[in-house]
Design a protein around this motif. Structure first.
Motif, short mmCIF file in Angstrom:
data_model
loop_
_atom_site.label_atom_id
_atom_site.label_comp_id
_atom_site.label_asym_id
_atom_site.label_seq_id
_atom_site.Cartn_x
_atom_site.Cartn_y
_atom_site.Cartn_z
N ARG A 45 0.82 -1.22 0.00
CA ARG A 45 0.00 0.00 0.00
C ARG A 45 0.85 1.26 0.00
NH1 ARG A 45 -4.84 -0.64 4.37
NH2 ARG A 45 -5.38 -2.80 3.94
N THR B 105 -1.66 2.27 -10.14
CA THR B 105 -1.78 0.81 -10.19
C THR B 105 -2.05 0.43 -11.63
OG1 THR B 105 -4.18 0.75 -9.89
CG2 THR B 105 -2.84 0.75 -7.89
N VAL C 167 -5.74 3.03 -3.00
CA VAL C 167 -4.74 2.05 -2.58
C VAL C 167 -4.25 2.31 -1.16
CG1 VAL C 167 -3.90 1.35 -4.85
CG2 VAL C 167 -2.94 3.40 -3.78
#
Lengths: 288, 288
Positions: B67, B106, B159
């Motif tokens: 993360r 991401t 995230v």
């Protein structure tokens, strides 16, 4: 608004970072940013190469835990540790030279009396070490605290194996400055190379081996702390230590003896070794 | 045996590292070792300071997980990311400038159709974004893949919250090169500063804030990939972005509208915002 580009970015970062209260930190960070940026420009570092660098450092972080310090290993194989050690420990030629601390020092080693056996569960040929802690001109230094640590026959330190202290201990020099202990014969070993630092060595065409050595950390009132190794003179890796720690003055002969009467009066049925090595400390405020 | 000391160590390390097969890696590592050592000499780095550095990097490693990428944050706040981005993306003045990727991209964002709402569970004032992907001279680029991501009203990316994708999506420009989506109004936010990078910013007398922005990554056949942000023109941190990512050409006006008829025919009972921004891509092999 300042125009940010590959030419201006360094000055913009430095100008933004002048507000901290600590002058020394500002000096270090200014130089670090300048050199980091100069490196990046010099090689024209690409985005993909930058991403590889981030990935590499992330792996170094993942490999680092209580048993393993991959950042110190990285510093060691890049010669950074030895550079810091060298520039921080300049002293008169007479004094024992320093070398790297390495990643396997622990501050909580058990205390022993002179003559004790520190090997514990560590396997290896018996070895008897003795010597004197001295000051300039050879005057003995009594009451010096000597910490010693070494790898076992298989090249592993106790901390790597998750064991209690083995082949590691703390001694105090006696009234004549003398110390002595029994341990095991050190062997050359490969630094941990199943991680990112090992991969880096491979990429650089280098091997991971260190010549056999004993570690010493010696402290005595009125003297500068000495962190050093003693290296075995018959080791094939003396000229290619993976961490660049070898200095000619730290190489010594371990003498092999047949089974029989060992120092401290022990009778041994196997061959054993002896090492005699004296350390000469630099007085605090002494010449450089 | 070469004499290792603070003067000779750099050449000894470089001489040992010439055996690798990859010429580019050798060039990068040679420059890295030279600059790392030069920094260490320039500031006369002490053993205690070296140990602080090892501790700092170890903490950066400990803070890095799926993360959170503390190494990218570190690169960002030192201006390294923006330097690499700048020197890797020089292009004609007409083209949209690049800026940093950041640590919150991401590769697995969900796909949407133009006009869709990507905000999901992310809270914030409604915002309608539209524009055209163009090539030089204004010719539209159909079929471009646009990835967009942004923080929510509280300054957090999905995230960071461990959530499924929110305020993040992938679009394709239509036959006229146009794209459009609904999301939320971006707000300025502090980069994660409860870790070692936050401590570093404090030591440097810097704040952790970034001006409000939308992230874009745009790819189209025949054009160079563009990674950039669009920044809100009314943000107080435009001149002091913690990661040095602001470029004047990337600042745009978000227009505030009273409740009523929004783009795509939506009727809203709350005020909403619109942003119109066109991207101009650089053809592969185009001028620099």
């Amino acid at each position: 608004m300042a125009t940010v580009n590959a030419e201006t970015i360094t000055q913009i970062v430095l100008a933004a970072s002048t507000g901290g209260p600590d002058k020394r930190v500002r000096k270090i960070m200014t130089s670090l940013v300048q050199h980091l940026h100069a490196f990046t420009r010099d090689v024209g570092l690409s985005e993909a190469e930058w991403a590889e660098g981030i990935k590499f450092l992330t792996r170094v972080g993942q490999f680092t835990d209580e048993r393993r310090q991959e950042f110190i290993l990285l510093s060691d194989v890049l010669g950074l540790s030895m550079l810091v050690t060298s520039q921080s420990n300049e002293k008169p030629a007479e004094c024992t030279e320093a070398t790297v601390l390495g990643p396997f020092y622990t501050s909580d080693a058990p205390k022993f009396a002179n003559g004790d056996d520190i090997s514990g569960a560590a396997s290896g040929d018996p070895c008897f070490v003795s010597g004197t802690v001295k000051g300039p001109g050879g005057r003995p230094v009594p009451g010096a605290r000597l910490e010693v640590w070494q790898a076992d026959d298989d090249g592993f330190y106790d901390v790597q194996l998750g064991e209690a202290a083995n082949a590691r201990g703390i001694f105090t020099s006696d009234t004549d400055g003398r110390f002595s202990f029994r341990s095991i014969l050190p062997q050359s070993y490969a630094i941990p190379h199943d991680g990112p630092v090992g991969d880096l060595l491979k990429i650089l065409g280098r091997h991971p081996w260190r010549p056999a050595h004993l570690h010493f950390k010696i402290e005595a009132e009125g003297y500068e702390r000495l962190i050093t190794h003693v290296f075995r003179s018959d080791d094939p890796y003396l000229d290619s230590d993976a961490v660049f720690g070898v200095r000619a003055s730290l190489i010594a002969d371990w003498v092999r003896h047949p089974p029989g009467c060992a120092p401290e009066g022990t009778i041994l049925s196997v061959p054993f070794y002896t090492l005699a090595f004296d350390f000469i400390l630099n007085p605090v405020g002494g010449d450089r």
